[in-house]
Motif scaffolding. Structure first.
Motif, PDB file in Angstrom:
ATOM      1  N   GLY A   1      45.193-108.289 -93.166  1.00 52.66           N
ATOM      2  CA  GLY A   1      44.378-108.749 -94.049  1.00 52.66           C
ATOM      3  C   GLY A   1      42.901-109.105 -93.383  1.00 52.66           C
ATOM      4  N   LEU A   2      42.997-109.618 -92.302  1.00 50.85           N
ATOM      5  CA  LEU A   2      41.835-110.136 -91.346  1.00 50.85           C
ATOM      6  C   LEU A   2      41.017-109.193 -90.892  1.00 50.85           C
ATOM      7  CD1 LEU A   2      43.222-113.282 -89.635  1.00 50.85           C
ATOM      8  CD2 LEU A   2      41.745-113.261 -91.355  1.00 50.85           C
ATOM      9  N   PRO A   3      39.673-109.136 -90.806  1.00 51.79           N
ATOM     10  CA  PRO A   3      38.951-107.982 -90.098  1.00 51.79           C
ATOM     11  C   PRO A   3      39.384-108.233 -88.914  1.00 51.79           C
ATOM     12  CG  PRO A   3      37.525-109.433 -91.645  1.00 51.79           C
ATOM     13  CD  PRO A   3      39.033-110.027 -91.703  1.00 51.79           C
ATOM     14  N   GLU A   4      39.397-106.806 -88.161  1.00 47.76           N
ATOM     15  CA  GLU A   4      39.751-106.812 -86.583  1.00 47.76           C
ATOM     16  C   GLU A   4      38.977-107.731 -85.633  1.00 47.76           C
ATOM     17  OE1 GLU A   4      39.643-104.350 -88.666  1.00 47.76           O
ATOM     18  OE2 GLU A   4      41.407-103.146 -88.628  1.00 47.76           O
ATOM     19  N   LEU A   5      37.717-107.463 -86.102  1.00 47.26           N
ATOM     20  CA  LEU A   5      36.563-108.379 -85.233  1.00 47.26           C
ATOM     21  C   LEU A   5      36.948-109.891 -85.451  1.00 47.26           C
ATOM     22  CD1 LEU A   5      33.913-107.830 -83.688  1.00 47.26           C
ATOM     23  CD2 LEU A   5      32.689-108.375 -85.786  1.00 47.26           C
ATOM     24  N   LEU A   6      37.242-110.366 -86.476  1.00 44.83           N
ATOM     25  CA  LEU A   6      37.500-111.764 -86.883  1.00 44.83           C
ATOM     26  C   LEU A   6      38.955-112.084 -86.049  1.00 44.83           C
ATOM     27  CD1 LEU A   6      36.534-114.232 -88.097  1.00 44.83           C
ATOM     28  CD2 LEU A   6      37.858-113.720 -90.269  1.00 44.83           C
TER      29      LEU A   6
ATOM     30  N   LEU B   1      39.061-115.214 -83.258  1.00 46.42           N
ATOM     31  CA  LEU B   1      39.970-116.022 -83.484  1.00 46.42           C
ATOM     32  C   LEU B   1      40.750-116.489 -82.139  1.00 46.42           C
ATOM     33  CD1 LEU B   1      41.281-115.747 -87.093  1.00 46.42           C
ATOM     34  CD2 LEU B   1      39.987-117.659 -86.376  1.00 46.42           C
TER      35      LEU B   1
ATOM     36  N   LYS C   1      40.109 -96.657 -81.256  1.00 47.22           N
ATOM     37  CA  LYS C   1      38.727 -96.821 -81.849  1.00 47.22           C
ATOM     38  C   LYS C   1      38.464 -98.445 -81.868  1.00 47.22           C
ATOM     39  CE  LYS C   1      39.371 -93.994 -85.433  1.00 47.22           C
ATOM     40  NZ  LYS C   1      38.991 -93.959 -87.022  1.00 47.22           N
TER      41      LYS C   1
ATOM     42  N   ALA D   1      36.771-100.535 -78.917  1.00 51.80           N
ATOM     43  CA  ALA D   1      35.268-100.847 -78.996  1.00 51.80           C
ATOM     44  C   ALA D   1      34.866-102.223 -79.425  1.00 51.80           C
ATOM     45  CB  ALA D   1      34.494 -99.614 -79.754  1.00 51.80           C
TER      46      ALA D   1
ATOM     47  N   LEU E   1      31.631 -98.613 -74.676  1.00 51.76           N
ATOM     48  CA  LEU E   1      30.338 -99.056 -75.619  1.00 51.76           C
ATOM     49  C   LEU E   1      29.332-100.105 -74.927  1.00 51.76           C
ATOM     50  CD1 LEU E   1      29.351 -98.377 -78.470  1.00 51.76           C
ATOM     51  CD2 LEU E   1      30.771-100.442 -79.291  1.00 51.76           C
TER      52      LEU E   1
ATOM     53  N   PRO F   1      34.459 -94.780 -83.202  1.00 50.71           N
ATOM     54  CA  PRO F   1      34.428 -96.212 -83.893  1.00 50.71           C
ATOM     55  C   PRO F   1      33.227 -96.433 -84.729  1.00 50.71           C
ATOM     56  CG  PRO F   1      34.791 -96.427 -81.373  1.00 50.71           C
ATOM     57  CD  PRO F   1      34.469 -95.058 -81.579  1.00 50.71           C
TER      58      PRO F   1
ATOM     59  N   ILE G   1      31.806 -99.097 -84.752  1.00 51.91           N
ATOM     60  CA  ILE G   1      30.611 -99.882 -84.213  1.00 51.91           C
ATOM     61  C   ILE G   1      29.951 -99.262 -83.625  1.00 51.91           C
ATOM     62  CG2 ILE G   1      32.241-100.519 -82.290  1.00 51.91           C
ATOM     63  CD1 ILE G   1      30.847-103.069 -82.339  1.00 51.91           C
TER      64      ILE G   1
ATOM     65  N   LYS H   1      36.956-105.167 -94.521  1.00 50.11           N
ATOM     66  CA  LYS H   1      37.060-105.496 -93.192  1.00 50.11           C
ATOM     67  C   LYS H   1      36.342-105.068 -92.139  1.00 50.11           C
ATOM     68  CE  LYS H   1      41.515-105.298 -91.892  1.00 50.11           C
ATOM     69  NZ  LYS H   1      42.548-104.546 -91.615  1.00 50.11           N
TER      70      LYS H   1
ATOM     71  N   ALA I   1      32.646-106.487 -91.673  1.00 50.60           N
ATOM     72  CA  ALA I   1      32.297-107.663 -90.725  1.00 50.60           C
ATOM     73  C   ALA I   1      31.524-107.270 -89.275  1.00 50.60           C
ATOM     74  CB  ALA I   1      33.508-108.166 -90.276  1.00 50.60           C
ATOM     75  N   ILE I   2      31.675-105.808 -89.065  1.00 48.76           N
ATOM     76  CA  ILE I   2      31.105-105.591 -87.896  1.00 48.76           C
ATOM     77  C   ILE I   2      29.663-105.573 -87.902  1.00 48.76           C
ATOM     78  CG2 ILE I   2      30.766-103.343 -86.438  1.00 48.76           C
ATOM     79  CD1 ILE I   2      33.589-102.703 -87.066  1.00 48.76           C
TER      80      ILE I   2
ATOM     81  N   ILE J   1      27.279-107.859 -85.950  1.00 46.29           N
ATOM     82  CA  ILE J   1      26.673-107.621 -84.509  1.00 46.29           C
ATOM     83  C   ILE J   1      25.278-107.099 -84.613  1.00 46.29           C
ATOM     84  CG2 ILE J   1      27.412-106.382 -82.609  1.00 46.29           C
ATOM     85  CD1 ILE J   1      29.452-108.142 -83.301  1.00 46.29           C
TER      86      ILE J   1
ATOM     87  N   MET K   1      30.635-112.611 -92.076  1.00 44.31           N
ATOM     88  CA  MET K   1      30.888-112.802 -90.579  1.00 44.31           C
ATOM     89  C   MET K   1      29.659-113.119 -89.831  1.00 44.31           C
ATOM     90  SD  MET K   1      33.526-112.196 -88.534  1.00 44.31           S
ATOM     91  CE  MET K   1      33.520-112.425 -87.168  1.00 44.31           C
TER      92      MET K   1
ATOM     93  N   TYR L   1      35.156-120.404 -88.228  1.00 42.76           N
ATOM     94  CA  TYR L   1      36.041-119.095 -88.085  1.00 42.76           C
ATOM     95  C   TYR L   1      37.069-119.088 -88.966  1.00 42.76           C
ATOM     96  CZ  TYR L   1      33.224-117.069 -84.475  1.00 42.76           C
ATOM     97  OH  TYR L   1      32.060-116.287 -83.849  1.00 42.76           O
TER      98      TYR L   1
ATOM     99  N   ALA M   1      36.039-118.401 -92.550  1.00 43.01           N
ATOM    100  CA  ALA M   1      35.770-117.056 -92.614  1.00 43.01           C
ATOM    101  C   ALA M   1      37.212-116.242 -93.106  1.00 43.01           C
ATOM    102  CB  ALA M   1      34.842-116.467 -91.589  1.00 43.01           C
ATOM    103  N   ALA M   2      38.193-116.670 -92.107  1.00 42.02           N
ATOM    104  CA  ALA M   2      39.428-115.876 -92.196  1.00 42.02           C
ATOM    105  C   ALA M   2      40.093-116.268 -93.623  1.00 42.02           C
ATOM    106  CB  ALA M   2      40.466-116.650 -91.233  1.00 42.02           C
TER     107      ALA M   2
ATOM    108  N   TYR N   1      38.026-114.140 -96.094  1.00 42.43           N
ATOM    109  CA  TYR N   1      38.510-112.648 -95.976  1.00 42.43           C
ATOM    110  C   TYR N   1      39.845-112.457 -96.594  1.00 42.43           C
ATOM    111  CZ  TYR N   1      34.504-110.827 -93.376  1.00 42.43           C
ATOM    112  OH  TYR N   1      33.256-110.608 -93.160  1.00 42.43           O
ATOM    113  N   LEU N   2      40.805-113.352 -96.039  1.00 40.81           N
ATOM    114  CA  LEU N   2      42.122-113.142 -96.605  1.00 40.81           C
ATOM    115  C   LEU N   2      42.209-113.245 -98.143  1.00 40.81           C
ATOM    116  CD1 LEU N   2      44.591-114.825 -94.347  1.00 40.81           C
ATOM    117  CD2 LEU N   2      44.410-112.626 -94.656  1.00 40.81           C
TER     118      LEU N   2
ATOM    119  N   VAL O   1      40.912-109.901 -99.538  1.00 42.34           N
ATOM    120  CA  VAL O   1      41.808-108.702 -99.327  1.00 42.34           C
ATOM    121  C   VAL O   1      43.155-108.732-100.307  1.00 42.34           C
ATOM    122  CG1 VAL O   1      43.164-107.522 -97.637  1.00 42.34           C
ATOM    123  CG2 VAL O   1      41.137-108.046 -97.056  1.00 42.34           C
ATOM    124  N   GLU O   2      43.418-110.039-100.234  1.00 38.24           N
ATOM    125  CA  GLU O   2      44.921-110.208-101.109  1.00 38.24           C
ATOM    126  C   GLU O   2      44.500-110.168-102.583  1.00 38.24           C
ATOM    127  OE1 GLU O   2      48.394-110.786-100.452  1.00 38.24           O
ATOM    128  OE2 GLU O   2      47.150-109.681 -98.696  1.00 38.24           O
TER     129      GLU O   2
ATOM    130  N   ARG P   1      44.085-106.187-103.151  1.00 38.50           N
ATOM    131  CA  ARG P   1      45.557-105.697-103.161  1.00 38.50           C
ATOM    132  C   ARG P   1      46.208-105.996-104.491  1.00 38.50           C
ATOM    133  NH1 ARG P   1      50.460-105.903-100.298  1.00 38.50           N
ATOM    134  NH2 ARG P   1      50.220-108.400-100.169  1.00 38.50           N
TER     135      ARG P   1
END
Lengths: 238, 267
Positions: free
Chosen positions: A70-75, A79, A175, A178, A189, B104, B106, B206, B209-210, B213, B220, B236, B239-240, B243-244, B247-248, B251
């Motif tokens: 569920g967490l974004p990969e970036l987050l 963490l 991917k 990156a 990258l 990717p 990003i 998810k 969040a990119i 940057i 994010m 952080y 934020a987690a 996001y959880l 997403v939950e 779902r």
């Protein structure tokens, strides 16, 4: 174009960025390959937990999947990168040991491994469910131990069934590497970004980065295709 | 018809030792997290960054909704291009999908936001520079193209999953191609596509969040800003949790919607 030609810029040498970007390709591949066994092993263990008769174990593995899927990969990466460093600092200051820095490679490996294993556990679980219970029972009837049944009867079939799902996860992993460039890993990258800033040719270098990722995913799909054919070698013969 | 023997009684379902230990570890982690969050609770921090987090959350939701809709529009010609007989349309749509699924997100965002700066004179001449100069537009643009490629594959798979007999049956009733597609094929395809579409939304939440940057202040982005100002790790963690929760929530909503929409298929 500036004073330097495109070919010099992407070539190898003091003026060119080709060698730096190639080094980045190696870092990307190394990170993905280093994460893969970690993610596979943890994912497999989580899948075992999810299909165990123990309700507590099932619930624990489900919590793990829920969090890291569920967490974004970036987050997750942040963490691990900032959180692990804090925990390490706490531990070293409490015990009086010298400070240990956690590298971006290691935190990328942990974060991507967590994400990969959460998804892999679901792939393994559905593969487990696709193997009929009769296989285990037949193994028991032959007097095999549980570990032998797993190793000799279940696992060979499991790999074949899980391979397409795992191939997808490998592509995602490749991917996702990156993202680790954000915390300073010198991968494709990041090297392309440095080259773009210095040479003032961002489109050229980010285009090269995209092309390199395409080459990596294309190469992977060729390799994975041949592995898939290899696992199915028993089926093809008619 | 043979009589199926009753299944053997299920094994007793109670936590064993290993389950107790792992659950205990999770409980310990949860208690530790909650007590830590209580101990570092800081009203000033919440007063200053709480509203920013909520606005970041709004930005994330807006970004995902906008990109999902634009992506859905983009995906229609791409999906039909993939299924077309015309080889040029097939190749072009295949290349589009292959590029956006094989690189990717990003890198795509960097290519659009930083890379298009290489063409600044041309873009200025075409009066498009305001669009590619702005991080928010670039984020929406690249996320839309990305999800458009994925949605095209979902749409194509769903349409191709409807059996040929449905086309033939409808043709024998004398319906036009448009009517067949809209009234016969699409409703059946959408049921197949429901779950993949919902997964795509979750993946987009998810992936969005990119955009932090490239200095878009989504959830994010606000988190990164709050952390860079306070160096407080709880930013952080919050934020987690956000996001959880998203997403939950999505779902469970999907599961509910799917049960509701496939009522007529249950026997």
């Amino acid at each position: 174009m500036n004073s330097v030609s495109t070919w010099t810029l992407i070539g190898i040498g003091p003026e060119g960025w080709g060698d730096d970007i190639l080094a980045g390709v190696l870092v990307t591949i190394a990170l993905a390959l280093a994460t893969l066994p970690l993610g596979l092993i943890v994912g497999f263990l989580m899948a075992l937990g999810k299909q165990s008769e123990d309700r507590g174990l099932r619930l624990s593995s489900d919590i793990y999947t829920t969090i890291f899927r569920g967490l974004p990969e970036l987050l997750t990466l942040f963490l691990v990168y900032f959180g692990a460093q804090r925990l390490l600092n706490l531990a070293t200051s409490a015990t009086g040991l010298p400070e240990i820095g956690i590298s971006s490679f290691l935190s990328g490996m942990i974060a991507l491994g967590l994400v990969f294993s959460a998804f892999a556990s679901e792939v393994f679980l559905s593969a487990f469910r696709a193997i009929p219970a009769g296989q285990t029972e037949a193994g028991m009837a032959l007097g095999l131990r549980r570990s032998r049944i797993m190793l000799l009867v279940i696992l060979p079939q499991l790999i074949r069934i899980a391979l397409p799902g795992l191939s997808n996860l490998w592509m995602n992993l490749l991917k996702d590497t990156a993202l680790v460039s954000v915390v300073g890993l010198a991968d494709i990258l990041r090297q392309a970004g440095i080259a773009a800033r210095v040479s003032k040719e961002p489109f050229l270098f980010f285009g090269i980065a995209c092309a390199l990722y395409l080459v990596l995913t294309m190469g992977s799909s060729i390799v994975l295709g041949s592995i898939d054919r290899w696992t199915k070698r028993g089926e093809v013969r008619r | 018809m043979t009589v199926v023997p009753a299944p053997p009684p299920a094994a007793p379902q109670r936590p064993g030792l290993a389950g107790m230990i792992t659950l205990g570890l999770w409980a310990l982690a949860a208690i530790g997290l909650v007590t830590w969050l209580v101990s570092v609770w800081n009203p000033d921090l919440v007063a200053r960054y709480g509203p920013l987090y909520l606005s970041g959350l709004g930005t994330t939701v807006l970004l995902v909704c906008l990109s999902f809709i634009v992506g859905a529009i983009i995906s229609v010609p791409i999906a039909f291009g993939r299924m077309a007989r015309n080889p040029v349309a097939r190749i072009l749509s295949f290349l589009f999908v292959y590029f956006f699924r094989g690189t990717p997100l990003i890198a795509q965002i960097f290519l659009i936001y930083y890379g298009f700066g290489s063409f600044r004179p041309q873009l200025e001449a075409a009066h498009l520079w305001w669009f590619f100069r702005d991080a928010w537009y670039c984020a929406v643009f690249s996320l839309s193209l990305n999800t458009g490629a994925y949605q095209a594959e979902i749409l194509r798979g769903a349409i191709e999953s409807v059996p040929r007999g449905q086309w033939e049956g409808a043709r024998s009733l004398g319906l036009t191609r448009t009517t067949i597609f809209l009234k016969v094929i699409l409703p059946q395809a959408m049921i197949v596509a429901l779950r993949p579409y919902a997964n795509e939304i979750i993946l987009m939440v998810k992936a969005s969040a990119i955009v932090a940057i490239i200095t878009v202040f989504d959830l994010m982005g606000e988190t990164r800003r709050a952390y860079s100002r306070t160096f407080d790790f709880q930013t952080y963690i919050w934020a987690a949790l956000f996001y959880l929760a998203i997403v939950e929530g999505l779902r469970h909503l999907t599961n509910f919607a799917e049960r509701r929409l496939t009522r007529h298929l249950k026997r």
